[in-house]
Design an enzyme around this catalytic site. Structure first.
Site, PDB file in Angstrom:
ATOM      1  N   LYS A 210       0.919  -1.302   0.073  1.00 60.57           N
ATOM      2  CA  LYS A 210       0.010   0.086  -0.043  1.00 60.57           C
ATOM      3  C   LYS A 210       0.652   1.263  -0.135  1.00 60.57           C
ATOM      4  O   LYS A 210       0.570   2.267  -0.572  1.00 60.57           O
ATOM      5  CB  LYS A 210      -0.882   0.114   1.169  1.00 60.57           C
ATOM      6  CG  LYS A 210      -1.716   1.281   1.540  1.00 60.57           C
ATOM      7  CD  LYS A 210      -2.813   1.339   0.363  1.00 60.57           C
ATOM      8  CE  LYS A 210      -3.204   2.810   0.414  1.00 60.57           C
ATOM      9  NZ  LYS A 210      -4.219   3.140  -0.750  1.00 60.57           N
ATOM     10  N   CYS A 264      -3.993  10.889   0.934  1.00 60.03           N
ATOM     11  CA  CYS A 264      -3.350   9.745   0.805  1.00 60.03           C
ATOM     12  C   CYS A 264      -1.863   9.995   0.250  1.00 60.03           C
ATOM     13  O   CYS A 264      -0.956   9.779   0.821  1.00 60.03           O
ATOM     14  CB  CYS A 264      -4.086   8.807  -0.203  1.00 60.03           C
ATOM     15  SG  CYS A 264      -5.437   8.008   0.462  1.00 60.03           S
TER      16      CYS A 264
HETATM   17  N1  LIG Z   1     -10.685   7.945   1.621  1.00 61.42           N
HETATM   18  C1  LIG Z   1      -9.717   7.172   0.820  1.00 61.42           C
HETATM   19  O1  LIG Z   1      -9.992   7.511  -0.354  1.00 61.42           O
HETATM   20  C2  LIG Z   1      -8.879   6.033   1.288  1.00 61.42           C
HETATM   21  C3  LIG Z   1      -8.189   5.263   0.241  1.00 61.42           C
HETATM   22  C4  LIG Z   1      -7.375   4.489   0.815  1.00 61.42           C
HETATM   23  C5  LIG Z   1      -7.087   4.367   2.120  1.00 61.42           C
HETATM   24  N2  LIG Z   1      -7.565   5.129   3.044  1.00 61.42           N
HETATM   25  C6  LIG Z   1      -7.139   4.830   4.513  1.00 61.42           C
HETATM   26  O2  LIG Z   1      -8.342   4.251   5.212  1.00 61.42           O
HETATM   27  C7  LIG Z   1      -8.350   4.730   6.322  1.00 61.42           C
HETATM   28  C8  LIG Z   1      -9.616   5.433   6.812  1.00 61.42           C
HETATM   29  O3  LIG Z   1      -9.765   6.446   5.850  1.00 61.42           O
HETATM   30  P1  LIG Z   1     -11.066   7.310   5.701  1.00 61.42           P
HETATM   31  O4  LIG Z   1     -11.122   7.993   4.613  1.00 61.42           O
HETATM   32  O5  LIG Z   1     -12.418   6.342   5.639  1.00 61.42           O
HETATM   33  O6  LIG Z   1     -11.278   8.197   7.012  1.00 61.42           O
HETATM   34  P2  LIG Z   1     -12.385   9.104   7.701  1.00 61.42           P
HETATM   35  O7  LIG Z   1     -11.898  10.109   8.600  1.00 61.42           O
HETATM   36  O8  LIG Z   1     -13.219   9.522   6.579  1.00 61.42           O
HETATM   37  O9  LIG Z   1     -13.117   7.729   8.429  1.00 61.42           O
HETATM   38  C9  LIG Z   1     -12.840   7.319   9.698  1.00 61.42           C
HETATM   39  C10 LIG Z   1     -13.792   6.996  10.640  1.00 61.42           C
HETATM   40  O10 LIG Z   1     -13.533   6.384  11.816  1.00 61.42           O
HETATM   41  C11 LIG Z   1     -14.009   6.928  12.937  1.00 61.42           C
HETATM   42  N3  LIG Z   1     -13.099   6.538  13.950  1.00 61.42           N
HETATM   43  C12 LIG Z   1     -12.106   7.155  14.700  1.00 61.42           C
HETATM   44  N4  LIG Z   1     -11.810   6.471  15.792  1.00 61.42           N
HETATM   45  C13 LIG Z   1     -12.417   5.443  16.016  1.00 61.42           C
HETATM   46  C14 LIG Z   1     -12.587   4.489  16.969  1.00 61.42           C
HETATM   47  N5  LIG Z   1     -11.541   4.181  17.646  1.00 61.42           N
HETATM   48  N6  LIG Z   1     -13.627   3.555  16.730  1.00 61.42           N
HETATM   49  C15 LIG Z   1     -14.562   3.725  15.641  1.00 61.42           C
HETATM   50  N7  LIG Z   1     -14.547   4.550  14.995  1.00 61.42           N
HETATM   51  C16 LIG Z   1     -13.398   5.328  14.770  1.00 61.42           C
HETATM   52  C17 LIG Z   1     -14.090   8.404  12.606  1.00 61.42           C
HETATM   53  O11 LIG Z   1     -15.156   9.142  13.388  1.00 61.42           O
HETATM   54  C18 LIG Z   1     -14.570   8.480  11.220  1.00 61.42           C
HETATM   55  O12 LIG Z   1     -15.828   8.361  10.745  1.00 61.42           O
HETATM   56  C19 LIG Z   1      -7.297   5.611   6.384  1.00 61.42           C
HETATM   57  O13 LIG Z   1      -5.978   4.748   6.876  1.00 61.42           O
HETATM   58  C20 LIG Z   1      -6.844   5.997   5.070  1.00 61.42           C
HETATM   59  O14 LIG Z   1      -5.608   6.536   4.746  1.00 61.42           O
HETATM   60  C21 LIG Z   1      -8.600   6.173   2.697  1.00 61.42           C
END
Ligand SMILES: NC(=O)c1ccc[n+]([C@@H]2O[C@H](COP(=O)([O-])OP(=O)(O)OC[C@H]3O[C@@H](n4cnc5c(N)ncnc54)[C@H](O)[C@@H]3O)[C@@H](O)[C@H]2O)c1
Length: 416
Positions: A210, A264
């Site tokens: 990744k 990202c």
């Molecule tokens: N958004 C993208 O396009 C993308 C693509 C690939 C990878 N990622 C990775 O995926 C992961 C999540 O990204 P995202 O964009 O969905 O983030 P986001 O901020 O949109 O969502 C994360 C959610 O997790 C919740 N959260 C935080 N701590 C928590 C806990 N202890 N228990 C339960 N819920 C909790 C937050 O309230 C939030 O709603 C990250 O590591 C990111 O780098 C994101």
């Protein structure tokens, strides 16, 4: 169709977790989504997605009304757990794993022998081992000698905002187990709803995969941006030079732009750099080049404004990339803020949002405007995001001073 896994608990219902939870529900699993945000949980239980993404509303509505998806503020017992919480970087660029650690700690009390935990959050090398260590410490009853009675795997997410619902099912997946048996169990879960190929490996290799995917993109964009820096310093059109270079059968240089934004590509390389300083000079330099681009765009706008004797600038686009409403870590915003701090009056045109983001509120010299209004009120036009909506407006800016930072309106007079 569900196999040995009947219930899945998705921890973190953001951009990744919510579409994942809804997709699993539509594949027939009983899904328990959990998030620490009460607002997100309430919205979801009323059948609504808390952000906009094509086809997601429909998927969520169907999943909630069929009672296959229900949201909670704490993890619930399940056969499998998928952790999709944020992994930001701190001010010193080191990974902030506190959300993953908190999520693992919150899952531990409801675990049962035979469960599967999958970490999907983008993470530094060794993060999956870290999840296992938390489970071992919190649940000694699930440890027998060296063996953990819970399978743990890392499975990175690569879906593209704007195409998440389709890509969740179509993309190939990498599943890395802490043991080969853990990888097989994770494969079994993904196989039940993914149509792409599933490739098994160990957890650390999956973590590396990744990170190098995004570091690769960052380094390649940095090369294009460095070409732009050189071209612009010599008064040459970098887009034309790149277009001509790409006529070479083995050359494919990307488009330069005003910098790299989003959560990202601009963030993930630091997960490798911060732990491997001596080994990642190229990646660190790419970060520096890409982070320097907003400043060079500001310099160009400042010079053009000085020449024209004006302080009024139309900034076209605020999003971090074309055709989305996502303004996180956007270089276009850095440029608008940088100019505002120098006293410029900014008319910001962002067709994908209805209001300015909170971080811009304290700059009363940045206003959200329609394209025509911004054009009427400004003397300089800075094109900062290559939105499709701007492509057809090229004719409207004729005769004005235009700084096209994305090459959308470029002309390459020497390219046939
Ligand atoms: N958004 C993208 O396009 C993308 C693509 C690939 C990878 N990622 C990775 O995926 C992961 C999540 O990204 P995202 O964009 O969905 O983030 P986001 O901020 O949109 O969502 C994360 C959610 O997790 C919740 N959260 C935080 N701590 C928590 C806990 N202890 N228990 C339960 N819920 C909790 C937050 O309230 C939030 O709603 C990250 O590591 C990111 O780098 C994101």
């Amino acid at each position: 169709m569900p196999n040995e896994f009947k219930t899945v608990c998705v921890v973190g219902l953001g951009y990744i977790g919510l579409p994942t939870a809804a997709t699993l529900a539509s594949a027939g699993f009983a899904v328990k989504g959990t998030d620490i945000s009460e607002h997100i949980v309430e919205e979801l239980n009323e059948g609504r997605a808390h952000f906009s993404e094509p086809d997601l509303d429909m998927l969520v509505r169907g999943a909630v009304s069929s009672e296959r998806l229900k949201a909670y503020t704490e993890p619930q017992p399940a056969d499998a757990f998928i952790i999709t919480v944020p992994t930001p970087i701190r001010d010193d660029k080191s990974p902030d794993m506190s959300f993953v650690e908190a999520a693992a700690r919150s899952v531990a009390p409801v675990l049962e022998a035979g469960n599967l935990i999958i970490l999907e959050s983008t993470s530094p090398l060794g993060a999956t081992d870290g999840v296992a260590a938390i489970v071992r410490e919190a649940r000694p009853d699930l440890v027998e000698g060296e063996t953990l009675k819970v399978a743990i795997a890392y499975c990175p997410e690569r879906i593209l905002p704007g195409q998440m619902v389709r890509e969740l099912v179509q993309n190939d997946r990498i599943v890395g187990g802490l043991t080969p048996a853990d990888a097989e169990r994770a494969r079994d879960l993904y196989e039940s709803f993914v149509r792409g190929e599933i490739h098994m490996t160990d957890a650390k290799t999956a973590e590396l995969v990744k990170l190098i995917e995004n570091a690769y993109r960052d380094v390649n964009i940095a090369f294009a941006n460095e070409v732009a820096n050189v071209g612009e310093a010599h008064g040459l059109n970098p887009w034309e030079a790149i277009e001509l270079a790409n006529r070479h059968p083995r050359v494919n240089i990307l488009n330069p732009g005003p910098g790299v934004g989003g959560h990202c590509i601009a963030v993930d390389p630091w997960f490798l750099i911060s732990d491997n300083n001596d080994l990642t000079g190229l990646m660190a330099e790419a970060r520096r080049v890409n982070d320097g681009r907003p400043k060079s765009v500001i310099e160009k706008i400042r010079a053009a404004a000085k020449k024209a004797g004006t302080k009024k600038i139309a900034c076209l686009g605020l999003a971090f990339k074309p055709n989305v409403d996502d303004l996180r870590e956007s270089p276009a915003i850095d440029i608008a803020v940088g100019l505002a701090q120098e006293g410029f009056e900014i008319y910001a045109v962002e067709p994908h949002v209805n209001a300015l983001p909170e971080r811009l509120w304290r700059h009363d010299n940045i206003r959200l405007a329609g394209f025509d209004e911004a054009l009427a009120k400004s003397d300089i036009v800075a094109l900062l995001v290559g939105h499709k909506a701007f492509l057809k407006r090229k004719g409207d800016v004729e005769g004005r001073t235009v700084i096209d930072a994305v090459g959308l309106w470029r002309e390459s007079p020497h390219v046939a």
